[in-house]
Design an enzyme around this catalytic site. Structure first.
Site, mmCIF file in Angstrom:
data_model
loop_
_atom_site.group_PDB
_atom_site.id
_atom_site.type_symbol
_atom_site.label_atom_id
_atom_site.label_comp_id
_atom_site.label_asym_id
_atom_site.label_seq_id
_atom_site.Cartn_x
_atom_site.Cartn_y
_atom_site.Cartn_z
ATOM 1 C CE1 TYR A 27 -3.474 -2.545 -0.059
ATOM 2 C CE2 TYR A 27 -4.480 -1.324 1.734
ATOM 3 C CZ TYR A 27 -4.550 -2.305 0.763
ATOM 4 O OH TYR A 27 -5.698 -3.041 0.630
ATOM 5 C CB SER A 51 4.830 -5.534 7.607
ATOM 6 O OG SER A 51 4.658 -4.252 8.153
ATOM 7 C CD GLU A 64 -4.267 -2.772 8.828
ATOM 8 O OE1 GLU A 64 -3.029 -2.903 8.895
ATOM 9 O OE2 GLU A 64 -4.820 -1.886 8.147
ATOM 10 C CD GLU A 100 -0.552 12.889 12.561
ATOM 11 O OE1 GLU A 100 0.174 13.370 13.446
ATOM 12 O OE2 GLU A 100 -0.427 11.720 12.150
#
Length: 418
Positions: free
Chosen positions: A146, A179, A262, A387
């Site tokens: 992503y 990851s 997720e 944020e």
């Protein structure tokens, strides 16, 4: 400090009260873990996790395949796709008991919790037949493509592109903060498939094999000295034309579906693991006298209140789950656990005192608490920055108007939340 019982039954179990069926399932999970997390697998107890994925990786992989053979992977999936069709309550119980057993960190999270549910919801029959059995058996591992260097959490700004050439997609671009990419066999990636498209339009979700000449993985050395995060370079990488999830151009919706999963039930297991960390730290504070300091004692108490609040917030989120994934309100939990865990790392350093600043061995050997302190600095960044999560809460939960212009004093507009 007197700390109450850790086990979920002590506060009524899932959502305030385990039924007789829930209690029987909890005991089944507990008994299986006790009987199987032995021998060679026992040495992997408590190993793995953020900043520590290198620990006993081969043993953890073998353990997870052992779980798969016994039907304990993908338990929330429908039986038709290799799962157990477990209810949300049963999934929560499983993750809680797994953490309570100090079982090793899972190696198949991306495939089981993200890619698999997405294919069940949006994949073609061929994709389900091809990929789901291998995920359930832990035969193929996945990573998520992503973030990009020029986009970060602004998923709509990605530039990696793919072009349809005959029976294949040809992919060029770069992903970052990927990851476990070094261990992955496949990557599910959001790429731009419509030339000239902007923002959310023209994106597609492709399933890309990692073992090919056009894919290069470069590990990123973190503050911990380890390399869970990686850069991935696609240089004319190829994948079959039918390895697109949803229709070409529907990538934004597919990505939002995946991100919803997720924030799913595994969060309850994470909360139990955090609670265990806090208990260990309280034990150290008692032993070295740090708990006698009123300020430290106050912070430990606040940490305990915070982790319990985290549990009940997660349970409330699970109560409102829709289509197998929580809604946008799950962003509240992400902010909560990320800030709490980062604060726990800071608290650990203060409990341990000046010695916490000294590496345990040359050249850079870190103990559990030093690793926690350093890696938890990333908690408020990965899986969606604080944020971005605040934007999601403001716009999708509270219904506030979307900010489409620059904030006063800022030179660029805020990104679309992803």
């Amino acid at each position: 400090m007197d700390i109450p019982d850790l086990r979920p039954e002590a506060d009524g179990g899932v959502s305030g009260g385990d039924s007789s069926g829930d209690r029987a399932f909890r005991q089944e999970v507990r008994d299986w873990l006790a009987a199987n997390l032995t021998g060679g697998f026992a040495r992997a107890r408590g190993l793995g996790g953020p900043g520590r994925n290198h620990e006993a990786f081969d043993v953890r992989l073998a353990w997870e395949r052992h779980m798969a053979a016994a039907g304990w992977t993908c338990i929330g999936w429908p039986e038709a796709y290799g799962g157990r069709g477990a209810s949300i309550r049963e999934q929560v119980i499983f993750h809680e008991e797994y953490a309570l057993a100090d079982a090793p960190e899972r190696v198949n999270h991306m495939g089981e919790q993200l890619l698999g549910p997405t294919l069940i919801a949006l994949g073609t029959p061929h994709q389900r037949e091809r990929f789901l059995p291998r995920v359930a058996a832990v035969e193929e591992l996945w990573c998520q493509g992503y973030s990009e260097p020029g986009a970060g959490s602004d998923l709509a700004a990605i530039a990696t592109r793919a072009e349809r050439v005959g029976d294949h997609w040809v992919v060029n671009g770069q992903k970052v903060w990927t990851s476990h990419a070094r261990d992955a066999d496949w990557c599910f990636a959001i790429v731009r498939t419509e030339p000239g498209s902007q923002r959310r339009q023209g994106l597609s979700c492709l399933l890309i094999p990692m073992d090919q000449p056009g894919v290069r993985v470069r590990p990123l050395t973190q503050l911990t000295g380890t390399s869970e995060f990686n850069e991935v370079f696609f240089d004319d990488a190829r994948t079959d034309a039918d390895n697109v999830v949803g229709a070409p151009g529907d990538g934004w919706g597919v990505a939002m579906t995946t991100l919803g999963f997720e924030r799913g039930v595994s969060m309850l297991g994470r909360q139990v693991a955090y609670e265990r960390e806090l208990r260990r730290l309280i034990g150290i504070a008692r032993a070295n006298g740090a708990a006698d300091d009123p300020l430290i004692a106050d912070r430990l108490t606040r940490a305990w209140i915070g982790v319990r609040t985290m549990r009940f917030t997660a349970l409330r989120t699970m109560a409102g789950i829709r289509d197998g994934a929580p809604g946008s309100e799950a962003s509240i939990g992400k902010i909560h656990w990320a800030r709490w865990h980062r604060a726990l790392g800071e608290l650990a350093m203060d409990v341990l005192g000046p010695g916490s600043m000294v590496a345990q061995e040359a050249p850079y050997g870190l103990d559990r608490w030093q690793n926690l302190f350093l890696f938890s600095r990333a908690d408020t960044v990965y899986a969606g920055t604080d944020e971005i999560q605040r934007d999601i809460i403001a716009e999708r939960v509270l219904g506030l108007p979307k900010d489409r212009g620059p904030l006063p004093g800022h030179r660029s507009p805020r990104p679309d939340p992803a």
